[in-house]
Scaffold this active site. Structure first.
Site, PDB file in Angstrom:
ATOM      1  N   ARG A 186      18.999 -18.865 -15.445  1.00 34.66           N
ATOM      2  CA  ARG A 186      17.916 -18.010 -15.935  1.00 34.66           C
ATOM      3  C   ARG A 186      16.634 -18.087 -15.114  1.00 34.66           C
ATOM      4  O   ARG A 186      15.762 -17.234 -15.280  1.00 34.66           O
ATOM      5  CB  ARG A 186      17.617 -18.339 -17.406  1.00 34.66           C
ATOM      6  N   HIS A 241      21.265 -32.022 -18.941  1.00 31.94           N
ATOM      7  CA  HIS A 241      22.367 -31.422 -18.183  1.00 31.94           C
ATOM      8  C   HIS A 241      22.491 -29.928 -18.518  1.00 31.94           C
ATOM      9  O   HIS A 241      22.559 -29.078 -17.630  1.00 31.94           O
ATOM     10  CB  HIS A 241      23.680 -32.166 -18.493  1.00 31.94           C
ATOM     11  N   THR A 298      27.173 -36.563 -17.135  1.00 25.69           N
ATOM     12  CA  THR A 298      26.873 -37.152 -18.447  1.00 25.69           C
ATOM     13  C   THR A 298      25.599 -38.001 -18.457  1.00 25.69           C
ATOM     14  O   THR A 298      24.885 -37.979 -19.465  1.00 25.69           O
ATOM     15  CB  THR A 298      28.082 -37.941 -19.014  1.00 25.69           C
TER      16      THR A 298
HETATM   17  C1  FAD Z   1      22.576 -12.764 -14.522  1.00 27.35           C
HETATM   18  C2  FAD Z   1      23.385 -12.801 -15.776  1.00 27.35           C
HETATM   19  C3  FAD Z   1      24.005 -11.661 -16.256  1.00 27.35           C
HETATM   20  C4  FAD Z   1      24.772 -11.695 -17.436  1.00 27.35           C
HETATM   21  N1  FAD Z   1      25.355 -10.547 -17.892  1.00 27.35           N
HETATM   22  C5  FAD Z   1      26.071 -10.566 -19.049  1.00 27.35           C
HETATM   23  C6  FAD Z   1      26.683  -9.374 -19.571  1.00 27.35           C
HETATM   24  O1  FAD Z   1      26.582  -8.308 -18.982  1.00 27.35           O
HETATM   25  N2  FAD Z   1      27.358  -9.459 -20.744  1.00 27.35           N
HETATM   26  C7  FAD Z   1      27.516 -10.648 -21.420  1.00 27.35           C
HETATM   27  O2  FAD Z   1      28.158 -10.672 -22.467  1.00 27.35           O
HETATM   28  N3  FAD Z   1      26.958 -11.780 -20.955  1.00 27.35           N
HETATM   29  C8  FAD Z   1      26.240 -11.769 -19.806  1.00 27.35           C
HETATM   30  N4  FAD Z   1      25.659 -12.923 -19.338  1.00 27.35           N
HETATM   31  C9  FAD Z   1      25.811 -14.151 -20.130  1.00 27.35           C
HETATM   32  C10 FAD Z   1      26.842 -15.105 -19.485  1.00 27.35           C
HETATM   33  O3  FAD Z   1      28.133 -14.520 -19.457  1.00 27.35           O
HETATM   34  C11 FAD Z   1      26.894 -16.431 -20.288  1.00 27.35           C
HETATM   35  O4  FAD Z   1      27.309 -16.151 -21.607  1.00 27.35           O
HETATM   36  C12 FAD Z   1      25.553 -17.127 -20.361  1.00 27.35           C
HETATM   37  O5  FAD Z   1      24.951 -17.177 -19.089  1.00 27.35           O
HETATM   38  C13 FAD Z   1      25.739 -18.543 -20.894  1.00 27.35           C
HETATM   39  O6  FAD Z   1      26.421 -19.285 -19.926  1.00 27.35           O
HETATM   40  P1  FAD Z   1      27.402 -20.447 -20.330  1.00 27.35           P
HETATM   41  O7  FAD Z   1      28.500 -19.968 -21.220  1.00 27.35           O
HETATM   42  O8  FAD Z   1      27.836 -21.124 -19.058  1.00 27.35           O
HETATM   43  O9  FAD Z   1      26.404 -21.435 -21.126  1.00 27.35           O
HETATM   44  P2  FAD Z   1      26.647 -22.380 -22.366  1.00 27.35           P
HETATM   45  O10 FAD Z   1      27.072 -21.606 -23.556  1.00 27.35           O
HETATM   46  O11 FAD Z   1      25.422 -23.231 -22.504  1.00 27.35           O
HETATM   47  O12 FAD Z   1      27.833 -23.280 -21.947  1.00 27.35           O
HETATM   48  C14 FAD Z   1      27.669 -24.246 -20.902  1.00 27.35           C
HETATM   49  C15 FAD Z   1      29.041 -24.597 -20.394  1.00 27.35           C
HETATM   50  O13 FAD Z   1      29.767 -25.206 -21.472  1.00 27.35           O
HETATM   51  C16 FAD Z   1      31.129 -24.793 -21.407  1.00 27.35           C
HETATM   52  N5  FAD Z   1      31.454 -24.072 -22.638  1.00 27.35           N
HETATM   53  C17 FAD Z   1      30.605 -23.783 -23.654  1.00 27.35           C
HETATM   54  N6  FAD Z   1      31.264 -23.176 -24.652  1.00 27.35           N
HETATM   55  C18 FAD Z   1      32.542 -23.061 -24.236  1.00 27.35           C
HETATM   56  C19 FAD Z   1      33.714 -22.505 -24.807  1.00 27.35           C
HETATM   57  N7  FAD Z   1      33.728 -21.947 -26.016  1.00 27.35           N
HETATM   58  N8  FAD Z   1      34.860 -22.544 -24.101  1.00 27.35           N
HETATM   59  C20 FAD Z   1      34.902 -23.105 -22.873  1.00 27.35           C
HETATM   60  N9  FAD Z   1      33.827 -23.668 -22.260  1.00 27.35           N
HETATM   61  C21 FAD Z   1      32.662 -23.643 -22.946  1.00 27.35           C
HETATM   62  C22 FAD Z   1      31.271 -23.919 -20.167  1.00 27.35           C
HETATM   63  O14 FAD Z   1      31.620 -24.720 -19.071  1.00 27.35           O
HETATM   64  C23 FAD Z   1      29.867 -23.402 -19.962  1.00 27.35           C
HETATM   65  O15 FAD Z   1      29.593 -23.024 -18.634  1.00 27.35           O
HETATM   66  C24 FAD Z   1      24.906 -12.918 -18.168  1.00 27.35           C
HETATM   67  C25 FAD Z   1      24.279 -14.063 -17.683  1.00 27.35           C
HETATM   68  C26 FAD Z   1      23.520 -14.032 -16.522  1.00 27.35           C
HETATM   69  C27 FAD Z   1      22.846 -15.294 -16.042  1.00 27.35           C
END
Ligand code: FAD
Length: 301
Positions: free
Chosen positions: A223, A214, A89
């Site tokens: 990324r 953060h 945080t």
């Molecule tokens: C190399 C790579 C390949 C990928 N391939 C695919 C693919 O084939 N298909 C696909 O659909 N996506 C794909 N993604 C996208 C991936 O699944 C994530 O959606 C994306 O990286 C965003 O990550 P995040 O949800 O952690 O980030 P953010 O949305 O920024 O969230 C950050 C953190 O907040 C929390 N959070 C946010 N919203 C919620 C929620 N609603 N519920 C619970 N916790 C939450 C979680 O802890 C999360 O890690 C890929 C990503 C990468 C890096």
């Protein structure tokens, strides 16, 4: 050329106007403020605003009435401790607002990061520019044979030339039709919100993107990583270079523990312990499957 002379003049005007403030100013970030950092062939990132610095992280962590900082060494140690133990945080006290110009297919990956605030250029209201991402010849590669989500060998010159021709002519034709559909030309032209549907995913869009440090670190960890598609990675790397100047201590801790560090499974740690005792550990006796072992070897190399 990502920006017109008028747009460049607007940026210069912003950079030449200084204001007095009682707020914290990060000298490393002031040099980036409003400036354009070019990415890909027509894209860019530029900082339009920011809040906080390394000291703001310490100030929040210590819940201080004043600056909240001690010695540089003590502050760096605190920031490293926070990063190491996922006490996240205090990093959320710093924010950055970026103006980003990027191809639609990159935007589609980027927008998956939900913990940010976004306002995108409206293609219902405005007409999109005739700007398409056309990869450099050396960035054209074949589908990887070992990674179904990645690239393999570079295309031959002849294959690359054929692909570039297709990309350029498709983009030109789609944009011509887009213009043709919206043109009123004495008749009722198609609404912009409908005409845009024939535009390819390599057309450029723009948005303002605001995120706290953060969540920005989380974005960069995913990324700027080698597994990310190159076209989004170059944006994450451009942002990382700015962040390194903005919050050097926090960025240093992030680079060390997150980008440069690895999380090992219990099985992998057990293998490391056995190796340190001199035991010969192989995939067969490691308890890991082939892919896990390959990745584990990659870490040790
Ligand atoms: C190399 C790579 C390949 C990928 N391939 C695919 C693919 O084939 N298909 C696909 O659909 N996506 C794909 N993604 C996208 C991936 O699944 C994530 O959606 C994306 O990286 C965003 O990550 P995040 O949800 O952690 O980030 P953010 O949305 O920024 O969230 C950050 C953190 O907040 C929390 N959070 C946010 N919203 C919620 C929620 N609603 N519920 C619970 N916790 C939450 C979680 O802890 C999360 O890690 C890929 C990503 C990468 C890096």
């Amino acid at each position: 050329m990502p920006l017109s002379p008028d747009q460049l003049a607007e940026i210069e005007d912003q950079r030449s106007t200084t204001r007095q403030t009682l707020r914290v100013v990060a000298p490393g970030m002031e040099s980036h403020l409003y400036r354009v950092h070019e990415v890909l062939d027509h894209g860019f990132i530029r900082v339009v605003d920011y809040m906080g610095d390394d000291a703001a992280i310490c100030q929040a962590a210590r819940v201080s009435y004043g600056k909240g900082t001690k010695s540089v060494q003590g502050d760096t140690g605190l920031i490293r401790y926070l990063m190491r133990h996922a006490h996240s945080t205090p990093f959320e006290m710093c924010e950055i607002k970026l103006h980003v110009k990027l191809p639609l297919f990159v935007a589609r990956q980027w927008i998956r990061h939900r913990t940010a605030n976004v306002n995108e250029y409206s293609a219902r209201y405005s007409i999109l520019d005739r700007e398409f991402y056309i990869p450099a010849r050396d960035d054209l590669a074949a589908q990887s044979s070992i990674n179904s989500q990645g690239r393999g060998d570079a295309l031959t010159d002849a294959e690359a030339a054929r692909v570039l021709d297709i990309l350029k002519s498709d983009a030109a034709q789609c944009y011509d039709h887009y213009e043709e559909m919206i043109s009123d030309d004495g008749k009722a032209g198609l609404a912009r919100e409908l005409a845009r549907m024939n535009l390819p995913a390599n057309i450029y869009t723009q948005w303002y993107w605001k995120v706290d440090l953060h969540n920005l670190f989380h974005f960069m960890a995913l990324r700027a990583d080698a597994h990310a598609q190159w076209e989004i990675r170059v944006y994450a790397e451009a942002i990382a270079a700015v962040v390194a100047d903005w919050v050097p201590a926090a960025y240093g801790a992030f680079a060390d523990y997150r980008m440069g560090g690895v999380a090992l499974s219990a099985q992998a740690i057990n293998c490391v312990r056995r190796m340190l005792k001199g035991e010969e550990v192989t995939q067969e006796n490691s308890g890991m499957n082939k892919r896990e072992w390959r990745e584990f070897e990659g870490v040790l190399e």
